[in-house]
Design an enzyme around this catalytic site. Structure first.
Site, mmCIF file in Angstrom:
data_model
loop_
_atom_site.group_PDB
_atom_site.id
_atom_site.type_symbol
_atom_site.label_atom_id
_atom_site.label_comp_id
_atom_site.label_asym_id
_atom_site.label_seq_id
_atom_site.Cartn_x
_atom_site.Cartn_y
_atom_site.Cartn_z
ATOM 1 C CB SER A 261 51.637 -36.716 39.243
ATOM 2 O OG SER A 261 50.844 -37.865 39.017
ATOM 3 C CD GLU B 88 48.334 -42.318 42.638
ATOM 4 O OE1 GLU B 88 48.772 -41.312 42.045
ATOM 5 O OE2 GLU B 88 49.084 -43.110 43.243
ATOM 6 C CE LYS C 86 52.505 -36.838 42.674
ATOM 7 N NZ LYS C 86 52.924 -37.972 43.389
ATOM 8 C CG HIS D 81 47.889 -36.254 42.323
ATOM 9 N ND1 HIS D 81 48.519 -37.481 42.414
ATOM 10 C CD2 HIS D 81 47.578 -36.098 41.014
ATOM 11 C CE1 HIS D 81 48.573 -38.041 41.223
ATOM 12 N NE2 HIS D 81 48.016 -37.225 40.356
ATOM 13 C CG ASN D 82 50.330 -39.384 45.427
ATOM 14 O OD1 ASN D 82 50.227 -38.739 44.388
ATOM 15 N ND2 ASN D 82 51.417 -40.042 45.744
HETATM 16 C C1 6PG Z 1 52.275 -40.318 40.664
HETATM 17 C C2 6PG Z 1 52.191 -41.436 41.664
HETATM 18 C C3 6PG Z 1 53.536 -41.735 42.220
HETATM 19 C C4 6PG Z 1 53.639 -43.075 42.919
HETATM 20 C C5 6PG Z 1 52.727 -43.206 44.092
HETATM 21 C C6 6PG Z 1 52.572 -44.638 44.536
HETATM 22 O O1 6PG Z 1 51.555 -39.353 40.872
HETATM 23 O O2 6PG Z 1 53.028 -40.427 39.700
HETATM 24 O O3 6PG Z 1 51.327 -41.081 42.694
HETATM 25 O O4 6PG Z 1 53.921 -40.647 43.008
HETATM 26 O O5 6PG Z 1 53.384 -44.088 42.007
HETATM 27 O O6 6PG Z 1 53.297 -42.456 45.129
HETATM 28 O O7 6PG Z 1 52.146 -44.610 45.825
HETATM 29 P P1 6PG Z 1 51.938 -45.892 46.697
HETATM 30 O O8 6PG Z 1 53.183 -46.734 46.596
HETATM 31 O O9 6PG Z 1 51.700 -45.377 48.067
HETATM 32 O O10 6PG Z 1 50.760 -46.594 46.097
#
Ligand code: 6PG
Length: 472
Positions: A130, A191, A184, A187-188
């Site tokens: 990430s 996010e 991960k 984590h997302n």
């Molecule tokens: C990270 C981000 C990366 C990506 C996302 C975007 O941790 O660096 O999460 O993995 O930018 O997967 O996800 P979406 O396109 O679903 O918003």
């Protein structure tokens, strides 16, 4: 002929792969990359001039130049391409070589690949990375799971490449099989939640408080120096300041279409949480809001059919509102992390990951998209209590949640009155209320189930299972 043996190989030289590899080379390792796209290989060779990095065009050359056991990372789009690349590599590899999948692969795929490669004597690490392009270049947060002996071999490289917080690398061995990709994914999910909460805060400050983009940018910068300090708050402040073009007053943000895309990791988080029976409503709501946002035309039509108070006409004191919104965001951020961590604690048992949740919070403190001041407190909460599942009632957060609650109620009241959607904020509040309710009205649900389906119920005054022939 170049006889040099390279320490680390990368397949996939898109922006993430190229930056990660340059980061490896920065740290003194000989770094080798390849890509089916010759332009991407050229771009690496150009950017890597003067560094110990090389891009090659064929997998044969790539594999031949890597020191054994080979350490090969894939940063290619998740899905079938990962399988295709692995199949292409297999005939060229030797026993004990290591493949690291650094993309956002689904954990089920990672489990399958882990087992498949084990049979072939190839060591596999499903690894979350990430931090976006900048993080890959300067120091990402790295979440490797899978073959532990492979982790030991790549540990020195990943530790130097990863972001550091007080000298502590933001990478640790997460656990068996697909645990790295699972962590991960969550984590997302977090996010998604934090991003949507910030969007709702921005909307309310603008429409109820009448604050300008410039002023909100200053407020976000100010918040970033306090307990809300985080990468997402920081970049949101910068986004609010960005002009459409140099020398013009309009802001780029006001010109961006309000339809959010998604690649699936947020949805997967909601799906697995439903499967495991762990409530993560704020993350679910963030996924839902992206889905609602996609119905732009329907929203345009519907906006003309219902009357609500025109929020743009009724302004309150924006500065006073911003003070309350800071509390709202803190409350909702804590709840969102709590939901994600609770999900991880359950997955740890159900999927036999044996996760160290303190370690997860520790490596999220730097490099990744959800890095935040708050994570140090989360780390402490999990570090000092073995088996902690939900952190909301811990001493680290109890008083803050109590103190911020009334601000959430008041701000949601303002949003409700004016017809401003704030689904993530609302779910955070009601999740909190539900968990602190000794009694919930689910006695009614049990009675309904028994009424129409004889599904039985338990009683509060007697042990056992009961069924009633309800008067109909
Ligand atoms: C990270 C981000 C990366 C990506 C996302 C975007 O941790 O660096 O999460 O993995 O930018 O997967 O996800 P979406 O396109 O679903 O918003």
């Amino acid at each position: 002929m170049d006889q040099q043996q390279y320490d680390f190989g990368m397949i996939g030289l898109g922006v993430m792969g190229r930056n990660f590899l340059l980061n490896v080379a920065d740290d003194g390792y000989a770094a080798l990359g390849t890509d089916v796209n010759a332009e991407a290989v050229d771009a690496l060779n150009k950017e890597g001039e003067g560094m110990n990095v090389l891009g090659v065009n064929t997998q044969q050359e790539f594999v031949a130049k890597l020191a054994k056991p080979r350490k090969i990372m894939l940063l290619v789009p998740a899905g079938k391409i990962v399988d295709k690349v692995i199949e292409g590599l297999l005939p060229l590899l030797d026993d004990e070589d290591i493949i690291i999948d650094g993309g956002n692969s689904h954990y089920d795929d990672t489990n399958r690949r882990y087992e498949y490669l084990k049979e072939k004597n190839i060591r596999f690490l499903g690894t979350g990375v990430s931090g976006g392009a900048k993080g890959a270049r300067l120091g990402p947060s790295i979440m490797p799971g899978g073959d532990e002996s492979a982790w030991k071999e790549v540990q020195p490289i990943l530790e130097t490449v990863a972001a550091k917080v007080n000298g502590d690398p933001c990478v640790t061995y997460i656990g068996e099989s697909s645990s790295g990709h699972y962590v991960k994914m969550v984590h997302n999910g977090i996010e998604y939640g934090l991003m949507q909460l910030i969007a709702e805060a921005y909307d309310i400050m603008k429409r109820v408080g009448g604050l300008s983009n410039n002023r909100m940018s200053e407020i976000f910068a100010d918040w970033n120096r306090g307990r809300l300090g985080s990468y997402l708050v920081e970049i949101s402040g910068k986004i609010l300041a960005q002009k459409l073009e140099q020398g013009r007053d309009e802001h780029l943000l006001d010109y961006i279409l309000d339809k959010a895309k998604q690649k699936g990791t947020g949805k997967w988080t909601s799906q697995t949480a439903m499967d495991l029976g762990i409530p993560i409503p704020t993350i679910d709501a963030a996924v839902t809001m992206r889905a609602i946002s996609a119905f732009k035309e329907y929203r345009q039509d519907t906006s003309k059919m219902f009357t609500v108070i025109n929020s743009d006409e009724v302004k309150l004191d924006g500065e006073a509102l911003a003070v309350e919104i800071e509390k709202v965001l803190y409350f909702c951020f804590v709840i969102t992390y709590a939901q994600g961590m609770h999900l991880l604690s359950e997955a740890s048992e159900e999927l036999n990951y044996n996760l160290d949740l303190e370690g997860v919070a520790r490596i999220w403190r730097g490099g990744c998209i959800i890095r935040a001041e708050l994570l140090e407190k989360i780390r402490k909460a999990y570090g000092s209590r073995e088996g902690l599942k939900n952190m909301t009632a811990t001493a680290e957060f109890r008083n803050d949640l109590n103190d911020c609650r009334s601000a959430v109620v008041e701000v949601l009241h303002l949003a409700n009155e004016r017809g401003i959607p704030a689904l993530c904020m609302a779910t955070a509040l009601h999740y909190f209320e539900a968990f602190r309710s000794e009694r919930l009205p689910l006695n009614m649900v049990q009675a309904q189930r028994d009424f129409f389906g004889s599904h039985t119920y338990e009683r509060i005054d007697q042990k056992g299972t009961f069924h009633t022939e309800w008067d109909s």
